[in-house]
Design a protein around this motif. Structure first.
Motif, PDB file in Angstrom:
ATOM      1  N   UNK A 179       6.796   1.681   2.885  1.00  0.00           N
ATOM      2  CA  UNK A 179       6.843   0.510   3.315  1.00  0.00           C
ATOM      3  C   UNK A 179       7.032   0.235   5.045  1.00  0.00           C
ATOM      4  N   UNK A 180       7.866   1.116   5.594  1.00  0.00           N
ATOM      5  CA  UNK A 180       8.180   1.164   6.895  1.00  0.00           C
ATOM      6  C   UNK A 180       6.905   1.681   7.688  1.00  0.00           C
ATOM      7  N   UNK A 181       6.255   2.895   7.363  1.00  0.00           N
ATOM      8  CA  UNK A 181       4.962   3.281   8.251  1.00  0.00           C
ATOM      9  C   UNK A 181       3.839   2.232   8.099  1.00  0.00           C
ATOM     10  N   UNK A 182       3.941   1.791   6.903  1.00  0.00           N
ATOM     11  CA  UNK A 182       2.724   0.900   6.539  1.00  0.00           C
ATOM     12  C   UNK A 182       2.966  -0.590   7.041  1.00  0.00           C
ATOM     13  N   UNK A 183       4.195  -1.187   6.608  1.00  0.00           N
ATOM     14  CA  UNK A 183       4.389  -2.652   6.764  1.00  0.00           C
ATOM     15  C   UNK A 183       5.524  -3.046   7.755  1.00  0.00           C
ATOM     16  N   UNK A 225      -2.650 -10.733   1.834  1.00  0.00           N
ATOM     17  CA  UNK A 225      -3.732  -9.658   1.759  1.00  0.00           C
ATOM     18  C   UNK A 225      -3.210  -8.257   2.431  1.00  0.00           C
ATOM     19  N   UNK A 226      -2.210  -8.555   3.246  1.00  0.00           N
ATOM     20  CA  UNK A 226      -1.603  -7.389   3.905  1.00  0.00           C
ATOM     21  C   UNK A 226      -0.876  -6.380   3.194  1.00  0.00           C
ATOM     22  N   UNK A 227      -0.690  -6.803   1.652  1.00  0.00           N
ATOM     23  CA  UNK A 227       0.171  -5.574   1.088  1.00  0.00           C
ATOM     24  C   UNK A 227      -1.022  -4.858   0.287  1.00  0.00           C
ATOM     25  N   UNK A 228      -2.218  -5.231   0.200  1.00  0.00           N
ATOM     26  CA  UNK A 228      -3.407  -4.535  -0.649  1.00  0.00           C
ATOM     27  C   UNK A 228      -3.517  -2.982  -0.232  1.00  0.00           C
ATOM     28  N   UNK A 229      -3.462  -2.788   1.192  1.00  0.00           N
ATOM     29  CA  UNK A 229      -3.586  -1.185   1.405  1.00  0.00           C
ATOM     30  C   UNK A 229      -2.315  -0.345   0.704  1.00  0.00           C
ATOM     31  N   UNK A 230      -1.040  -1.168   0.905  1.00  0.00           N
ATOM     32  CA  UNK A 230       0.107  -0.502   0.370  1.00  0.00           C
ATOM     33  C   UNK A 230      -0.057  -0.214  -1.012  1.00  0.00           C
ATOM     34  N   UNK A 231      -0.548  -1.284  -2.021  1.00  0.00           N
ATOM     35  CA  UNK A 231      -0.561  -1.014  -3.357  1.00  0.00           C
ATOM     36  C   UNK A 231      -1.625  -0.005  -3.726  1.00  0.00           C
ATOM     37  N   UNK A 287      -6.693  -5.168  -7.591  1.00  0.00           N
ATOM     38  CA  UNK A 287      -5.442  -4.820  -6.879  1.00  0.00           C
ATOM     39  C   UNK A 287      -5.423  -5.914  -5.502  1.00  0.00           C
ATOM     40  N   UNK A 288      -6.742  -5.667  -5.042  1.00  0.00           N
ATOM     41  CA  UNK A 288      -6.983  -6.515  -3.690  1.00  0.00           C
ATOM     42  C   UNK A 288      -7.377  -7.979  -3.918  1.00  0.00           C
ATOM     43  N   UNK A 289      -8.240  -8.360  -4.947  1.00  0.00           N
ATOM     44  CA  UNK A 289      -8.355  -9.708  -5.053  1.00  0.00           C
ATOM     45  C   UNK A 289      -7.535 -10.446  -5.775  1.00  0.00           C
ATOM     46  N   UNK A 290      -7.284 -10.017  -7.120  1.00  0.00           N
ATOM     47  CA  UNK A 290      -6.442 -10.569  -8.050  1.00  0.00           C
ATOM     48  C   UNK A 290      -4.792 -10.680  -7.716  1.00  0.00           C
ATOM     49  N   UNK A 291      -4.478  -9.314  -7.396  1.00  0.00           N
ATOM     50  CA  UNK A 291      -2.882  -9.082  -7.109  1.00  0.00           C
ATOM     51  C   UNK A 291      -2.667  -9.754  -5.773  1.00  0.00           C
ATOM     52  N   UNK A 292      -3.041  -8.872  -4.883  1.00  0.00           N
ATOM     53  CA  UNK A 292      -2.786  -9.219  -3.380  1.00  0.00           C
ATOM     54  C   UNK A 292      -2.887 -10.652  -2.952  1.00  0.00           C
ATOM     55  N   UNK A 293      -4.391 -11.135  -3.140  1.00  0.00           N
ATOM     56  CA  UNK A 293      -4.666 -12.388  -2.707  1.00  0.00           C
ATOM     57  C   UNK A 293      -4.294 -13.364  -3.628  1.00  0.00           C
ATOM     58  N   UNK A 294      -4.717 -13.528  -5.050  1.00  0.00           N
ATOM     59  CA  UNK A 294      -4.345 -14.149  -6.003  1.00  0.00           C
ATOM     60  C   UNK A 294      -3.017 -14.574  -6.193  1.00  0.00           C
ATOM     61  N   UNK A 299      -0.751   3.377  -5.683  1.00  0.00           N
ATOM     62  CA  UNK A 299      -1.187   3.652  -7.076  1.00  0.00           C
ATOM     63  C   UNK A 299      -2.159   4.788  -6.963  1.00  0.00           C
ATOM     64  N   UNK A 300      -3.019   4.967  -6.190  1.00  0.00           N
ATOM     65  CA  UNK A 300      -3.805   6.106  -6.317  1.00  0.00           C
ATOM     66  C   UNK A 300      -2.948   7.354  -5.834  1.00  0.00           C
ATOM     67  N   UNK A 301      -2.037   7.254  -4.959  1.00  0.00           N
ATOM     68  CA  UNK A 301      -1.391   8.455  -4.487  1.00  0.00           C
ATOM     69  C   UNK A 301      -0.374   9.028  -5.757  1.00  0.00           C
ATOM     70  N   UNK A 302       0.241   8.035  -6.543  1.00  0.00           N
ATOM     71  CA  UNK A 302       0.859   8.356  -7.814  1.00  0.00           C
ATOM     72  C   UNK A 302       0.014   8.880  -8.653  1.00  0.00           C
ATOM     73  N   UNK A 303      -1.148   8.427  -8.839  1.00  0.00           N
ATOM     74  CA  UNK A 303      -2.126   9.089  -9.856  1.00  0.00           C
ATOM     75  C   UNK A 303      -2.394  10.437  -9.693  1.00  0.00           C
ATOM     76  N   UNK A 304      -2.521  11.002  -8.310  1.00  0.00           N
ATOM     77  CA  UNK A 304      -2.727  12.158  -7.585  1.00  0.00           C
ATOM     78  C   UNK A 304      -1.414  12.913  -8.201  1.00  0.00           C
TER      79      UNK A 304
END
Length: 417
Positions: A354-358, A146-152, A134-141, A156-161
């Motif tokens: 999006x608003x609190x993080x970005x 790279x700023x959207x990496x924490x959001x993704x 998610x960080x290397x391939x999606x956000x960066x590649x 993703x893991x919040x939804x999994x929980x």
């Protein structure tokens, strides 16, 4: 039932024959799609999956899973209705991505540590992408941002929980399952009242029950992991070729049109249809389409589309899970339902967060003026993937252990009979 099976037995060979004909008609495109799928497997999936598959089997043989299962049971059982060993599965899955969670769940079922319904719950929320992808391939590649990496990662893991909490209602409470399946030998509970001592005793008993020498355990772990990783690679190449053939023949045009109408009806940009349709089949293609969508589309909608694709996983991942669970009684239906729910919750979390993080960050997908493209290029690094995955695994385990120790203060105690 017999009629539907006969229809299926006719349609599947017919579809395979059509694919063979299309491969003959489009040989160059087929070859390039196969090479692209093989590159994804070798550069991304092999280094992120294979080491953790081997290590997880070694840890299972040495009884570490039983040790962690005993410690984490007070947390995992009330929250997700799965044994404490599910915490180990969740941590490894976070570090290495799909289909590791399904593989470990199948092994837990073989050792009678989970029932069928517990395994279905466990697979439902431990099937997730790894943060390195998610960080290397999606956000960066793909997004070059790279700023959207924490959001993704958070969505993703919040939804999994949340999927894990929802899936706890799957299946009824069975007294028979409680009698047949234990996280650790019952003798350990009688001998030791301290949870740490019970965990050590459970690890010792599991190691004695396994009985394999380290050399034999290592050989079988490598052999089993290689078989699974080759199956994963074959499925990635197959679905990459199938997706390319569908694109070349134009058969996806109707699906694109339907998706565009749905997006228009819900108020989202219709240009995201290529990302959603591509992600329906293969997660990498869908995420790449989301990152490369037009600059007129707000970044928040692109990130939401990527979150949908990552959570759905693509039919390639679904086929991997089905192949792993084929030797167990666990059903595909609950997993399919959980993937659909995960794919719906993750984009909603992106919009909510999006608003609190970005809110302070309004970069478009393309580079800002003066930004260097070299800073945003992504080249898979096997060492970085391995050590980052080990760090993530250790961090998740420590977090779960801390929550397990604090669980008596927040979760009600059950009355002893």
């Amino acid at each position: 039932m017999a009629a539907s099976q006969r229809i299926t037995h006719v349609l599947i060979p017919l579809a395979l024959l059509i694919l063979c004909v299309l491969m003959v008609l489009f040989p160059v495109e087929t070859w390039h799609a196969g090479v692209r799928g093989l590159s994804i497997w070798w550069d991304v999936l092999f280094p992120s999956l294979f080491p953790f598959l081997v290590l997880s089997e070694l840890l299972l043989g040495f009884g570490i899973v039983h040790f962690l299962g005993t410690l984490l049971n007070p947390l995992m059982r009330p929250l997700f209705r799965v044994p404490g060993s599910g915490g180990f599965v969740f941590a490894v899955s976070c570090a290495s991505g799909y289909p590791t969670g399904a593989k470990l769940t199948a092994q837990l079922w073989e050792q009678k540590l989970v029932t069928r319904e517990e395994g279905e719950r466990l697979v439902a929320f431990t099937t997730s992408s790894d943060p390195i992808f998610m960080i290397g391939a999606v956000s960066v590649g793909f997004f070059h941002n790279v700023a959207i990496a924490p959001l993704l990662v958070t969505s993703h893991y919040g939804a999994a929980f949340l999927v894990g909490l929802l899936m706890r209602f799957h299946g009824g409470v069975s007294g028979k399952d409680k009698q047949l399946v234990h996280d650790s030998p019952s003798a350990s509970k009688e001998i030791h009242k301290n949870r740490l001592l019970r965990a050590i005793y459970a690890m010792h008993e599991a190691r004695k029950a396994d009985g394999r020498a380290f050399g034999e355990l290592l050989r079988q772990s490598v052999s089993s992991s290689l078989r699974l990783i080759i199956i994963v690679g074959g499925l990635v190449v197959f679905f990459s070729v199938m997706m390319e053939l569908l694109i070349q023949t134009g058969w996806l045009s109707g699906l694109y049109a339907i998706t565009e109408q749905l997006l228009l009806y819900t108020g989202f940009p219709p240009a995201l249809s290529h990302s959603l349709v591509g992600g329906l089949f293969e997660v990498t293609l869908g995420a790449k389409e989301a990152g490369g969508a037009g600059t007129s589309i707000p970044l928040v909608y692109k990130a939401a589309a990527a979150a949908f694709v990552l959570s759905w996983g693509g039919l390639s991942v679904h086929a991997q899970i089905m192949s792993v669970l084929s030797n167990t009684p666990m059903r595909y239906g609950p997993f399919l339902f959980a993937r659909a729910v995960h794919a719906l919750i993750a984009p909603i979390l992106v919009l909510l967060l999006w608003i609190p993080m970005m809110s302070h960050y309004e970069w478009p997908v393309l580079f800002q003026t003066g930004a260097s493209p070299e800073l945003f290029s992504y080249t898979p690094d096997w060492g970085q993937i391995l050590f980052s995955g080990i760090g993530i695994f250790g961090g998740v385990i420590l977090l779960l252990l801390m929550l397990s120790l604090m669980s008596p203060f927040f979760l009600p105690r059950r009355m002893k009979k």
